[in-house]
Design a protein around this motif. Sequence first.
Motif, PDB file in Angstrom:
ATOM      1  N   ARG A  72       0.849  -1.201   0.000  1.00 48.80           N
ATOM      2  CA  ARG A  72       0.000   0.000   0.000  1.00 48.80           C
ATOM      3  C   ARG A  72       0.878   1.242   0.000  1.00 48.80           C
ATOM      4  NH1 ARG A  72      -4.601  -1.038   4.659  1.00 48.80           N
ATOM      5  NH2 ARG A  72      -5.871  -2.566   3.537  1.00 48.80           N
ATOM      6  N   GLU A  73       1.923   1.232   0.830  1.00 48.78           N
ATOM      7  CA  GLU A  73       2.819   2.381   0.928  1.00 48.78           C
ATOM      8  C   GLU A  73       3.551   2.643  -0.383  1.00 48.78           C
ATOM      9  OE1 GLU A  73       6.780   3.648   3.427  1.00 48.78           O
ATOM     10  OE2 GLU A  73       5.319   2.347   4.413  1.00 48.78           O
ATOM     11  N   VAL A  74       3.977   1.594  -1.069  1.00 54.19           N
ATOM     12  CA  VAL A  74       4.653   1.739  -2.358  1.00 54.19           C
ATOM     13  C   VAL A  74       3.729   2.438  -3.353  1.00 54.19           C
ATOM     14  CG1 VAL A  74       5.509   0.440  -4.362  1.00 54.19           C
ATOM     15  CG2 VAL A  74       6.238  -0.196  -2.054  1.00 54.19           C
ATOM     16  N   VAL A  75       2.487   1.989  -3.427  1.00 51.48           N
ATOM     17  CA  VAL A  75       1.515   2.594  -4.347  1.00 51.48           C
ATOM     18  C   VAL A  75       1.263   4.050  -3.968  1.00 51.48           C
ATOM     19  CG1 VAL A  75      -0.898   2.517  -5.115  1.00 51.48           C
ATOM     20  CG2 VAL A  75       0.428   0.393  -4.933  1.00 51.48           C
ATOM     21  N   GLU A  76       1.034   4.314  -2.690  1.00 48.50           N
ATOM     22  CA  GLU A  76       0.761   5.678  -2.227  1.00 48.50           C
ATOM     23  C   GLU A  76       1.921   6.626  -2.533  1.00 48.50           C
ATOM     24  OE1 GLU A  76      -0.242   5.626   1.929  1.00 48.50           O
ATOM     25  OE2 GLU A  76      -1.893   4.207   1.615  1.00 48.50           O
ATOM     26  N   LYS A  77       3.133   6.213  -2.223  1.00 48.06           N
ATOM     27  CA  LYS A  77       4.296   7.084  -2.436  1.00 48.06           C
ATOM     28  C   LYS A  77       4.458   7.442  -3.914  1.00 48.06           C
ATOM     29  CE  LYS A  77       7.195   6.178   1.523  1.00 48.06           C
ATOM     30  NZ  LYS A  77       8.503   5.743   2.001  1.00 48.06           N
ATOM     31  N   HIS A  78       4.254   6.459  -4.777  1.00 46.20           N
ATOM     32  CA  HIS A  78       4.392   6.732  -6.204  1.00 46.20           C
ATOM     33  C   HIS A  78       3.292   7.666  -6.699  1.00 46.20           C
ATOM     34  CE1 HIS A  78       7.411   3.569  -6.229  1.00 46.20           C
ATOM     35  NE2 HIS A  78       7.757   4.019  -7.419  1.00 46.20           N
ATOM     36  N   LEU A  79       2.054   7.409  -6.317  1.00 46.43           N
ATOM     37  CA  LEU A  79       0.965   8.289  -6.750  1.00 46.43           C
ATOM     38  C   LEU A  79       1.129   9.704  -6.187  1.00 46.43           C
ATOM     39  CD1 LEU A  79      -2.133   5.937  -6.600  1.00 46.43           C
ATOM     40  CD2 LEU A  79      -1.225   7.084  -8.622  1.00 46.43           C
ATOM     41  N   ASP A  80       1.550   9.810  -4.932  1.00 46.55           N
ATOM     42  CA  ASP A  80       1.742  11.136  -4.335  1.00 46.55           C
ATOM     43  C   ASP A  80       2.831  11.933  -5.051  1.00 46.55           C
ATOM     44  OD1 ASP A  80      -0.323  10.942  -2.519  1.00 46.55           O
ATOM     45  OD2 ASP A  80       0.965  10.299  -0.856  1.00 46.55           O
ATOM     46  N   ARG A  81       3.832  11.258  -5.599  1.00 45.29           N
ATOM     47  CA  ARG A  81       4.859  11.969  -6.380  1.00 45.29           C
ATOM     48  C   ARG A  81       4.248  12.630  -7.614  1.00 45.29           C
ATOM     49  NH1 ARG A  81       9.341   7.626  -7.132  1.00 45.29           N
ATOM     50  NH2 ARG A  81       9.187   6.854  -5.013  1.00 45.29           N
ATOM     51  N   PHE A  82       3.326  11.930  -8.268  1.00 43.88           N
ATOM     52  CA  PHE A  82       2.688  12.496  -9.452  1.00 43.88           C
ATOM     53  C   PHE A  82       1.680  13.571  -9.080  1.00 43.88           C
ATOM     54  CE2 PHE A  82       3.665   8.057 -10.930  1.00 43.88           C
ATOM     55  CZ  PHE A  82       4.783   8.429 -11.666  1.00 43.88           C
ATOM     56  N   ALA A  83       1.152  13.503  -7.878  1.00 44.00           N
ATOM     57  CA  ALA A  83       0.123  14.447  -7.417  1.00 44.00           C
ATOM     58  C   ALA A  83       0.729  15.527  -6.518  1.00 44.00           C
ATOM     59  CB  ALA A  83      -0.963  13.696  -6.675  1.00 44.00           C
ATOM     60  N   PHE A  84       1.998  15.855  -6.709  1.00 42.43           N
ATOM     61  CA  PHE A  84       2.671  16.780  -5.796  1.00 42.43           C
ATOM     62  C   PHE A  84       1.992  18.136  -5.698  1.00 42.43           C
ATOM     63  CE2 PHE A  84       4.677  17.492  -9.864  1.00 42.43           C
ATOM     64  CZ  PHE A  84       4.862  18.871  -9.924  1.00 42.43           C
ATOM     65  N   ARG A  85       1.340  18.582  -6.756  1.00 42.59           N
ATOM     66  CA  ARG A  85       0.633  19.873  -6.702  1.00 42.59           C
ATOM     67  C   ARG A  85      -0.644  19.775  -5.869  1.00 42.59           C
ATOM     68  NH1 ARG A  85       2.223  19.801 -12.294  1.00 42.59           N
ATOM     69  NH2 ARG A  85       3.820  21.371 -12.634  1.00 42.59           N
ATOM     70  N   GLU A  86      -1.223  18.607  -5.850  1.00 39.33           N
ATOM     71  CA  GLU A  86      -2.498  18.372  -5.170  1.00 39.33           C
ATOM     72  C   GLU A  86      -2.308  17.667  -3.833  1.00 39.33           C
ATOM     73  OE1 GLU A  86      -6.523  15.749  -6.036  1.00 39.33           O
ATOM     74  OE2 GLU A  86      -5.010  15.942  -7.590  1.00 39.33           O
ATOM     75  N   GLY A  87      -1.303  16.833  -3.732  1.00 37.19           N
ATOM     76  CA  GLY A  87      -1.137  15.885  -2.644  1.00 37.19           C
ATOM     77  C   GLY A  87      -0.701  16.476  -1.321  1.00 37.19           C
ATOM     78  N   PRO A  88      -0.561  15.608  -0.347  1.00 38.59           N
ATOM     79  CA  PRO A  88      -0.738  14.171  -0.544  1.00 38.59           C
ATOM     80  C   PRO A  88      -2.214  13.807  -0.699  1.00 38.59           C
ATOM     81  CG  PRO A  88      -0.307  14.620   1.764  1.00 38.59           C
ATOM     82  CD  PRO A  88      -0.189  15.922   1.034  1.00 38.59           C
ATOM     83  N   LEU A  89      -2.416  12.754  -1.487  1.00 35.26           N
ATOM     84  CA  LEU A  89      -3.772  12.275  -1.709  1.00 35.26           C
ATOM     85  C   LEU A  89      -4.277  11.535  -0.473  1.00 35.26           C
ATOM     86  CD1 LEU A  89      -3.226  10.900  -5.328  1.00 35.26           C
ATOM     87  CD2 LEU A  89      -4.308  13.049  -4.670  1.00 35.26           C
ATOM     88  N   ILE A  90      -5.570  11.312  -0.418  1.00 38.26           N
ATOM     89  CA  ILE A  90      -6.187  10.631   0.723  1.00 38.26           C
ATOM     90  C   ILE A  90      -6.569   9.213   0.290  1.00 38.26           C
ATOM     91  CG2 ILE A  90      -8.150  10.618   2.320  1.00 38.26           C
ATOM     92  CD1 ILE A  90      -8.192  13.709   1.905  1.00 38.26           C
TER      93      ILE A  90
END
Length: 94
Positions: A72-90
Motif C-alpha cells: 500500500r505504501e509503495v503505491v501511495e508514495k508513487h501516486l503522491d509523487r505524481f500528485a505533488f501539486r495536489e497531494g498528498p492524496l487521501i
Amino acid sequence: MSVSVARVPTASASRYLQQLAKHWSHKLTVVFTPEEGTIDFPDGSRLAMRAASASLDLELAVPGSEDVARMREVVEKHLDRFAFREGPLIYDWK
C-alpha cells in the motif's frame, strides 16, 4: 490473497493512472488505457486502477506471504509523487 480497495478523491484520476502505469511499464507487466489499468508485480501482487471523474479507484491484491502495508505504501508514495501539486492524496484503504 489479501485484497485492499481504496477510492482516492481527485479530479486528475486519469492523468495519475497513466503516469503511474507508464512509470512502472519499464520494469513490470502493465496494461492500461486512460480509464483503467493493471500492474503486475514480480511477487504476485496486482494493482488494478479505474479512473472516474472525481476519484481514482484502486484494488490491490497481495499474496498471503507478502506485506500488505508495504505494498500500500509503495503505491501511495508513487501516486503522491505524481500528485505533488495536489497531494498528498487521501487513501481510505479497506
